[in-house]
Scaffold this active site. Structure first.
Site, PDB file in Angstrom:
ATOM      1  N   GLU A 171      -1.267   6.771  -7.193  1.00 13.31           N
ATOM      2  CA  GLU A 171      -2.420   6.874  -6.281  1.00 13.31           C
ATOM      3  C   GLU A 171      -3.180   8.176  -6.595  1.00 13.31           C
ATOM      4  O   GLU A 171      -2.559   9.180  -6.954  1.00 13.31           O
ATOM      5  CB  GLU A 171      -1.862   6.920  -4.847  1.00 13.31           C
ATOM      6  CG  GLU A 171      -2.869   7.037  -3.726  1.00 13.31           C
ATOM      7  CD  GLU A 171      -2.175   7.105  -2.355  1.00 13.31           C
ATOM      8  OE1 GLU A 171      -0.923   7.223  -2.304  1.00 13.31           O
ATOM      9  OE2 GLU A 171      -2.883   7.055  -1.338  1.00 13.31           O
ATOM     10  N   LYS A 213      -7.734   0.970  -0.255  1.00  9.78           N
ATOM     11  CA  LYS A 213      -6.525   1.044   0.584  1.00  9.78           C
ATOM     12  C   LYS A 213      -6.824   0.614   2.022  1.00  9.78           C
ATOM     13  O   LYS A 213      -7.703   1.188   2.686  1.00  9.78           O
ATOM     14  CB  LYS A 213      -5.994   2.480   0.544  1.00  9.78           C
ATOM     15  CG  LYS A 213      -4.636   2.683   1.190  1.00  9.78           C
ATOM     16  CD  LYS A 213      -4.155   4.117   0.933  1.00  9.78           C
ATOM     17  CE  LYS A 213      -2.761   4.377   1.448  1.00  9.78           C
ATOM     18  NZ  LYS A 213      -2.309   5.754   1.137  1.00  9.78           N
ATOM     19  N   CYS A 236       0.237   2.677  -1.912  1.00 10.18           N
ATOM     20  CA  CYS A 236       1.181   3.521  -1.174  1.00 10.18           C
ATOM     21  C   CYS A 236       1.553   2.984   0.203  1.00 10.18           C
ATOM     22  O   CYS A 236       2.294   2.024   0.315  1.00 10.18           O
ATOM     23  CB  CYS A 236       0.645   4.951  -1.113  1.00 10.18           C
ATOM     24  SG  CYS A 236       1.980   6.151  -0.869  1.00 10.18           S
TER      25      CYS A 236
HETATM   26  C1  ACM Z   1       0.676   7.590   1.237  1.00  9.05           C
HETATM   27  O1  ACM Z   1       0.206   6.520   1.643  1.00  9.05           O
HETATM   28  N1  ACM Z   1       0.086   8.261   0.272  1.00  9.05           N
HETATM   29  C2  ACM Z   1       1.890   8.146   1.817  1.00  9.05           C
END
Ligand code: ACM
Length: 264
Positions: free
Chosen positions: A38, A109, A142
């Site tokens: 990420e 995301k 993530c």
């Molecule tokens: C995250 O979502 N970077 C912990």
């Protein structure tokens, strides 16, 4: 199909340095698909949204993307990478699928973690599948690991491989992804970073332990916590199409969605 990950330690704010490191490491690699962490080029621990604004890039006008696209063209492989995406006055914590012809998909995301809510806008693109050769690729980022709906929706769209760029700071994800791969009978490549983002206002440590998990929930390979690792292996994506979990059970076909209506 040759798939893998590159676990490394991006330096905060040093986009060119991080890009050069990735390109140098991957420039002789033979693979079909490599997953990066990420926010692989900016680093993670932003002070505020203003700092995101100063580092995020518009993928249509980005030296980083141009250089990764050239790498994919030269090596004839695909990358899935985390990317701080600028889109007009919006800023997304995104993951890009890049191939020999450039960007093939942008995922933004959906589940922002903790202070990311102060830095980024909420993702606004539906979950979807992309094809690399015969394999069907789903992307999440993530903290999406904590929402089983994400992997399930991708599995229901026939994903074979979940590509999962991460910057993990908690200890739960790696173990949880074994369950996600069991309950959906998919592969997952979770690529985490390691090291610290050391900032004037505090430090964040990332947990490494990138991993590749097979459709039965079997851990195939896991990196160490605080060590750089490029890992490439051969997998058969078609194994993700066998959804049986006993002689008489299939993880998707046996669902009873008529009893799940309060999921909404
Ligand atoms: C995250 O979502 N970077 C912990």
């Amino acid at each position: 199909m040759k798939v893998g990950y590159y676990q490394f330690r991006p330096l905060f704010g040093k986009i060119r340095h991080n890009l050069n490191k990735v390109v140098k490491t991957l420039e002789d690699v033979n693979a079909d698909l490599i997953v990066l962490p990420e926010l692989a080029f900016t680093g993670y621990y932003f002070k505020d949204r203003q700092e995101v604004k100063s580092l995020a890039e518009d993928p249509d006008n980005s030296i980083t993307i141009d250089s990764l696209s050239a790498l994919c063209r030269d090596r004839n492989f695909h990358l899935v990478t985390g990317f701080a995406e600028k889109q007009k006055d919006k800023y997304f914590n995104s993951a890009l699928l890049i191939g020999p012809k450039g960007i093939e998909h942008i995922y933004r995301k959906l589940h922002l973690f903790n202070e990311e809510k102060n830095w980024f806008d909420d993702g606004n693109i539906p979950l979807q599948i992309n094809h690399i050769q015969d394999a069907r690729i789903g992307i999440m980022v993530c903290f999406d690991w904590a929402f089983p709906e994400v992997t399930r929706v991708l599995a229901l769209q026939n994903a074979d491989i979940i590509c999962h760029p991460s910057n993990l700071v908690l200890a739960y994800c790696q173990q949880t992804m074994l369950t996600r791969c069991l309950e959906n009978k998919v592969y997952a490549i979770t690529t985490n970073r390691f090291g610290f983002d050391k900032r004037p206002f505090g430090n964040l440590k990332f947990t490494g332990r990138s991993q590749i998990v097979a459709p039965g929930g079997t851990l195939i390979h896991r990196a160490q916590s605080q060590r750089e690792e490029l890992y490439i292996m051969e997998i058969d994506p078609a194994l993700a199409r066998d959804k049986s979990i006993t002689a008489l059970n299939e993880v998707l076909a046996d669902r009873r969605p008529e009893y799940y209506s309060n999921l909404n």
